[in-house]
Scaffold this motif. Structure first.
Motif, PDB file in Angstrom:
ATOM      1  N   LEU A   1       0.848  -1.192   0.000  1.00 18.35           N
ATOM      2  CA  LEU A   1       0.000   0.000   0.000  1.00 18.35           C
ATOM      3  C   LEU A   1       0.885   1.243   0.000  1.00 18.35           C
ATOM      4  O   LEU A   1       1.936   1.261   0.651  1.00 18.35           O
ATOM      5  CB  LEU A   1      -0.892   0.025   1.248  1.00 18.35           C
ATOM      6  CG  LEU A   1      -1.887  -1.131   1.405  1.00 18.35           C
ATOM      7  CD1 LEU A   1      -2.536  -1.079   2.783  1.00 18.35           C
ATOM      8  CD2 LEU A   1      -2.940  -1.096   0.316  1.00 18.35           C
ATOM      9  N   PRO A   2       0.481   2.302  -0.703  1.00 14.59           N
ATOM     10  CA  PRO A   2       1.246   3.552  -0.660  1.00 14.59           C
ATOM     11  C   PRO A   2       1.423   4.022   0.788  1.00 14.59           C
ATOM     12  O   PRO A   2       0.563   3.794   1.646  1.00 14.59           O
ATOM     13  CB  PRO A   2       0.375   4.517  -1.462  1.00 14.59           C
ATOM     14  CG  PRO A   2      -0.386   3.630  -2.405  1.00 14.59           C
ATOM     15  CD  PRO A   2      -0.656   2.369  -1.635  1.00 14.59           C
TER      16      PRO A   2
ATOM     17  N   TYR B   1      -1.402   5.804   2.483  1.00 15.91           N
ATOM     18  CA  TYR B   1      -2.720   5.196   2.238  1.00 15.91           C
ATOM     19  C   TYR B   1      -3.709   5.543   3.353  1.00 15.91           C
ATOM     20  O   TYR B   1      -4.875   5.870   3.083  1.00 15.91           O
ATOM     21  CB  TYR B   1      -2.585   3.679   2.104  1.00 15.91           C
ATOM     22  CG  TYR B   1      -3.904   2.963   1.906  1.00 15.91           C
ATOM     23  CD1 TYR B   1      -4.472   2.845   0.646  1.00 15.91           C
ATOM     24  CD2 TYR B   1      -4.583   2.408   2.992  1.00 15.91           C
ATOM     25  CE1 TYR B   1      -5.683   2.200   0.454  1.00 15.91           C
ATOM     26  CE2 TYR B   1      -5.799   1.756   2.820  1.00 15.91           C
ATOM     27  CZ  TYR B   1      -6.349   1.661   1.542  1.00 15.91           C
ATOM     28  OH  TYR B   1      -7.557   1.019   1.374  1.00 15.91           O
ATOM     29  N   HIS B   2      -3.272   5.466   4.605  1.00 19.81           N
ATOM     30  CA  HIS B   2      -4.180   5.683   5.735  1.00 19.81           C
ATOM     31  C   HIS B   2      -4.292   7.152   6.130  1.00 19.81           C
ATOM     32  O   HIS B   2      -4.981   7.492   7.101  1.00 19.81           O
ATOM     33  CB  HIS B   2      -3.713   4.864   6.937  1.00 19.81           C
ATOM     34  CG  HIS B   2      -3.867   3.388   6.740  1.00 19.81           C
ATOM     35  ND1 HIS B   2      -5.078   2.778   6.550  1.00 19.81           N
ATOM     36  CD2 HIS B   2      -2.926   2.397   6.663  1.00 19.81           C
ATOM     37  CE1 HIS B   2      -4.909   1.470   6.388  1.00 19.81           C
ATOM     38  NE2 HIS B   2      -3.616   1.215   6.450  1.00 19.81           N
TER      39      HIS B   2
ATOM     40  N   GLU C   1      -8.579   6.733  -3.951  1.00 21.65           N
ATOM     41  CA  GLU C   1      -8.710   5.380  -4.491  1.00 21.65           C
ATOM     42  C   GLU C   1      -7.521   5.122  -5.421  1.00 21.65           C
ATOM     43  O   GLU C   1      -6.998   6.048  -6.052  1.00 21.65           O
ATOM     44  CB  GLU C   1     -10.031   5.224  -5.246  1.00 21.65           C
ATOM     45  CG  GLU C   1     -11.248   5.379  -4.335  1.00 21.65           C
ATOM     46  CD  GLU C   1     -12.553   5.239  -5.105  1.00 21.65           C
ATOM     47  OE1 GLU C   1     -12.534   5.383  -6.354  1.00 21.65           O
ATOM     48  OE2 GLU C   1     -13.589   4.991  -4.472  1.00 21.65           O
ATOM     49  N   TYR C   2      -7.119   3.862  -5.518  1.00 22.26           N
ATOM     50  CA  TYR C   2      -5.894   3.532  -6.223  1.00 22.26           C
ATOM     51  C   TYR C   2      -6.114   2.428  -7.261  1.00 22.26           C
ATOM     52  O   TYR C   2      -6.899   1.488  -7.029  1.00 22.26           O
ATOM     53  CB  TYR C   2      -4.830   3.032  -5.236  1.00 22.26           C
ATOM     54  CG  TYR C   2      -4.432   4.039  -4.195  1.00 22.26           C
ATOM     55  CD1 TYR C   2      -3.338   4.869  -4.375  1.00 22.26           C
ATOM     56  CD2 TYR C   2      -5.167   4.162  -3.008  1.00 22.26           C
ATOM     57  CE1 TYR C   2      -2.962   5.796  -3.408  1.00 22.26           C
ATOM     58  CE2 TYR C   2      -4.804   5.078  -2.033  1.00 22.26           C
ATOM     59  CZ  TYR C   2      -3.703   5.891  -2.240  1.00 22.26           C
ATOM     60  OH  TYR C   2      -3.342   6.809  -1.276  1.00 22.26           O
TER      61      TYR C   2
ATOM     62  N   ASP D   1       1.232   6.263  -7.310  1.00 26.15           N
ATOM     63  CA  ASP D   1       0.110   5.861  -6.464  1.00 26.15           C
ATOM     64  C   ASP D   1      -0.474   4.553  -6.993  1.00 26.15           C
ATOM     65  O   ASP D   1      -1.252   4.549  -7.953  1.00 26.15           O
ATOM     66  CB  ASP D   1      -0.964   6.953  -6.448  1.00 26.15           C
ATOM     67  CG  ASP D   1      -0.591   8.108  -5.537  1.00 26.15           C
ATOM     68  OD1 ASP D   1       0.239   7.906  -4.633  1.00 26.15           O
ATOM     69  OD2 ASP D   1      -1.122   9.213  -5.726  1.00 26.15           O
TER      70      ASP D   1
ATOM     71  N   ILE E   1      -1.520   0.276  -5.723  1.00 24.75           N
ATOM     72  CA  ILE E   1      -1.557  -0.888  -4.840  1.00 24.75           C
ATOM     73  C   ILE E   1      -1.059  -2.087  -5.637  1.00 24.75           C
ATOM     74  O   ILE E   1      -1.508  -2.317  -6.760  1.00 24.75           O
ATOM     75  CB  ILE E   1      -2.982  -1.152  -4.317  1.00 24.75           C
ATOM     76  CG1 ILE E   1      -3.443  -0.013  -3.404  1.00 24.75           C
ATOM     77  CG2 ILE E   1      -3.047  -2.482  -3.556  1.00 24.75           C
ATOM     78  CD1 ILE E   1      -4.897  -0.128  -2.958  1.00 24.75           C
TER      79      ILE E   1
ATOM     80  N   TYR F   1      -9.903  -2.808   0.266  1.00 27.84           N
ATOM     81  CA  TYR F   1      -9.095  -1.603   0.085  1.00 27.84           C
ATOM     82  C   TYR F   1      -9.815  -0.587  -0.794  1.00 27.84           C
ATOM     83  O   TYR F   1     -10.771  -0.913  -1.492  1.00 27.84           O
ATOM     84  CB  TYR F   1      -7.744  -1.967  -0.544  1.00 27.84           C
ATOM     85  CG  TYR F   1      -6.950  -2.961   0.270  1.00 27.84           C
ATOM     86  CD1 TYR F   1      -6.269  -2.553   1.416  1.00 27.84           C
ATOM     87  CD2 TYR F   1      -6.902  -4.304  -0.102  1.00 27.84           C
ATOM     88  CE1 TYR F   1      -5.551  -3.471   2.174  1.00 27.84           C
ATOM     89  CE2 TYR F   1      -6.184  -5.221   0.647  1.00 27.84           C
ATOM     90  CZ  TYR F   1      -5.508  -4.808   1.791  1.00 27.84           C
ATOM     91  OH  TYR F   1      -4.809  -5.716   2.528  1.00 27.84           O
ATOM     92  N   ARG F   2      -9.329   0.649  -0.762  1.00 27.61           N
ATOM     93  CA  ARG F   2      -9.894   1.706  -1.598  1.00 27.61           C
ATOM     94  C   ARG F   2      -9.249   1.613  -2.987  1.00 27.61           C
ATOM     95  O   ARG F   2      -8.202   2.222  -3.250  1.00 27.61           O
ATOM     96  CB  ARG F   2      -9.647   3.086  -0.982  1.00 27.61           C
ATOM     97  CG  ARG F   2     -10.336   3.295   0.372  1.00 27.61           C
ATOM     98  CD  ARG F   2     -10.314   4.762   0.775  1.00 27.61           C
ATOM     99  NE  ARG F   2      -8.998   5.364   0.611  1.00 27.61           N
ATOM    100  CZ  ARG F   2      -8.014   5.285   1.497  1.00 27.61           C
ATOM    101  NH1 ARG F   2      -8.198   4.621   2.637  1.00 27.61           N
ATOM    102  NH2 ARG F   2      -6.864   5.873   1.269  1.00 27.61           N
ATOM    103  N   THR F   3      -9.851   0.850  -3.824  1.00 30.28           N
ATOM    104  CA  THR F   3      -9.314   0.618  -5.160  1.00 30.28           C
ATOM    105  C   THR F   3     -10.162   1.332  -6.211  1.00 30.28           C
ATOM    106  O   THR F   3     -11.281   1.770  -5.939  1.00 30.28           O
ATOM    107  CB  THR F   3      -9.288  -0.882  -5.498  1.00 30.28           C
ATOM    108  OG1 THR F   3     -10.646  -1.332  -5.664  1.00 30.28           O
ATOM    109  CG2 THR F   3      -8.627  -1.689  -4.402  1.00 30.28           C
TER     110      THR F   3
END
Length: 255
Positions: free
Chosen positions: A22-23, A26-27, A32-33, A68, A70, A129-131
């Motif tokens: 994860l970048p 990320y948190h 979104e990635y 950026d 994942i 995850y935020r994809t």
């Protein structure tokens, strides 16, 4: 940063390790990635996890480049010839001729492996995850290059950017050529392909590997507008060599 977990692979009735990069921020945001799925996950990020002592160094590259992204690395099955079975879309007719000491049938589970990624793993990753679900890519080396090319043909609407690094097309040469010829690859936005001139210690095998990839490239470039092919002089067949090419692979895929 990394996360690691086990997934149950229904087609093969076993558990497999999945490693997620994860970048770093990320948190700290709500972005979104896009997601890159890669094979041989144990060899991608950390030298201490690898099968041969040197990783691709992908985490280091991404941290420096600021890309950026994942990256989801799926460990291979290291039992016997199971890696070849899972990464081989078809049973290999070439294996008995090149390696006559191998008496058993090898290959043929690649469809189930890619279907698992598409139908089970990808939905799990998109939920966890935020994809960007519509921005998925795939990359792999050697047999991982073969199965990534198969995935582009089987699911071009999903894997829109693909890299086949030092691909072992010879394993299923006729079948992958026929599949490419029959496939609509208009949805594939970018395809990176390369081969080293010293992939093997056998000079005839080196010529075979280059010719094999050249033939596949000719078919791919008729179907994919942005298709790049590199012959890497003196490059050998290992993670250290692939690590050297990470910047050009990633910069092309995500240009």
């Amino acid at each position: 940063m990394f996360e690691q977990f086990e997934v149950f692979m229904i087609p093969f009735n076993l558990y497999r390790t999945v490693r997620v990069f994860l970048p770093e921020d990320y948190h700290q945001n709500e972005k979104e990635y896009p997601v890159l799925y890669m094979h041989d996950g144990q060899n991608l990020f950390k030298d201490e996890d690898t099968s041969y002592g040197t990783s691709w160094g992908i985490a280091d590259y991404l941290s420096i480049s600021g890309l950026d992204l994942i990256v989801v690395g799926i460990d291979c099955n290291q039992e016997g010839f199971k890696r070849l079975d899972e990464y081989g879309p078809w049973v290999s007719a070439a294996m008995p001729m090149i390696y006559p000491e191998i008496k058993e049938t090898v290959g043929g589970e690649g469809k189930e492996y890619i279907d698992f990624i598409v139908q089970e793993l990808k939905p799990m990753i998109d939920q966890k995850y935020r994809t960007k679900p519509d921005e998925s890519s795939m990359a792999g080396s050697s047999m991982g290059g073969l199965i990534s090319t198969y995935a582009a043909c089987a699911y071009p609407e999903i894997f829109k950017r693909v890299a086949a690094v030092s691909p072992a097309y010879w394993f299923n040469q006729d079948e992958i050529e026929n599949l490419i010829s029959e496939s609509d690859l208009a949805g594939v936005e970018r395809f990176y392909l390369d081969i080293g001139t010293r992939e093997s210690s056998d000079i005839e095998a080196c010529y075979r590997d280059v010719a094999s990839s050249q033939t596949v490239y000719k078919l791919l470039k008729e179907k994919i507008e942005n298709c790049r092919f590199e012959i890497i002089r003196d490059a050998v067949h290992n993670e250290a060599a692939w690590s050297d090419r990470v910047p050009q692979i990633f910069s092309y895929l995500y240009k």
